[in-house]
Design a protein around this motif. Structure first.
Motif, PDB file in Angstrom:
ATOM      1  N   LEU A  81       0.816  -1.213   0.000  1.00  0.00           N
ATOM      2  CA  LEU A  81       0.000   0.000   0.000  1.00  0.00           C
ATOM      3  C   LEU A  81       0.853   1.267   0.000  1.00  0.00           C
ATOM      4  N   ASN A  82       2.086   1.190   0.471  1.00  0.00           N
ATOM      5  CA  ASN A  82       2.963   2.368   0.465  1.00  0.00           C
ATOM      6  C   ASN A  82       3.340   2.762  -0.963  1.00  0.00           C
ATOM      7  N   ARG A  83       3.699   1.777  -1.773  1.00  0.00           N
ATOM      8  CA  ARG A  83       4.043   2.058  -3.171  1.00  0.00           C
ATOM      9  C   ARG A  83       2.831   1.969  -4.085  1.00  0.00           C
ATOM     10  N   ILE A  97       0.777  -4.673 -10.789  1.00  0.00           N
ATOM     11  CA  ILE A  97      -0.287  -3.758 -11.220  1.00  0.00           C
ATOM     12  C   ILE A  97      -0.342  -2.603 -10.234  1.00  0.00           C
ATOM     13  N   ARG A  98      -0.415  -1.392 -10.764  1.00  0.00           N
ATOM     14  CA  ARG A  98      -0.589  -0.221  -9.899  1.00  0.00           C
ATOM     15  C   ARG A  98      -2.046  -0.126  -9.473  1.00  0.00           C
ATOM     16  N   LEU A  99      -2.259   0.264  -8.241  1.00  0.00           N
ATOM     17  CA  LEU A  99      -3.622   0.374  -7.721  1.00  0.00           C
ATOM     18  C   LEU A  99      -4.421   1.465  -8.433  1.00  0.00           C
ATOM     19  N   ASP A 100      -3.738   2.474  -8.945  1.00  0.00           N
ATOM     20  CA  ASP A 100      -4.425   3.566  -9.633  1.00  0.00           C
ATOM     21  C   ASP A 100      -5.039   3.123 -10.964  1.00  0.00           C
ATOM     22  N   GLU A 101      -4.522   2.048 -11.545  1.00  0.00           N
ATOM     23  CA  GLU A 101      -5.015   1.577 -12.837  1.00  0.00           C
ATOM     24  C   GLU A 101      -6.224   0.659 -12.708  1.00  0.00           C
ATOM     25  N   ILE A 102      -6.489   0.140 -11.504  1.00  0.00           N
ATOM     26  CA  ILE A 102      -7.569  -0.835 -11.314  1.00  0.00           C
ATOM     27  C   ILE A 102      -8.927  -0.148 -11.435  1.00  0.00           C
TER      28      ILE A 102
END
Length: 109
Positions: A81-83, A97-102
């Protein structure tokens, strides 16, 4: 029998700038806009990620990247969650996978 040149006769009327603009327009028209997620959607995505990580089940993640939707299926190996990244692996490869892309998450049981 008519011997026509087909589309060759029309290419002389097209300027190179016109052709490049038409191609650019066709590429942009194929792209889909990024869905706007509200707080409820983000909470549901977070909940599904937690459930899939705890149960160690397969999950389908729908991501949006540059106008296209990408579907990934696999199991979580770690969540940072930090990165703001998650790592998944399936039978063939592991990927980050980046969380922003989900955009959407579905648990496969």
């Amino acid at each position: 029998m008519i011997k026509d040149r087909g589309t060759k006769k029309w290419t002389a009327m097209m300027l190179p700038e016109h052709v490049s603009l038409i191609r650019k327009f066709n590429e942009e028209s194929k792209k889909s806009p990024r869905p706007q997620l509200d707080e409820w959607d983000l909470d549901i995505i977070q909940e599904y990620i937690q459930i899939a990580k705890q149960r160690n089940v397969d999950i389908e993640i729908k991501t949006w990247n540059d106008g296209a939707f990408i579907f990934n299926i696999g199991k979580f190996t770690w969540v940072d969650l930090n990165r703001r990244k998650v790592e998944m692996e399936n039978a063939f490869k592991s990927f980050v996978i980046r969380l922003d892309e989900i955009v959407d998450v579905t648990i496969l049981e």
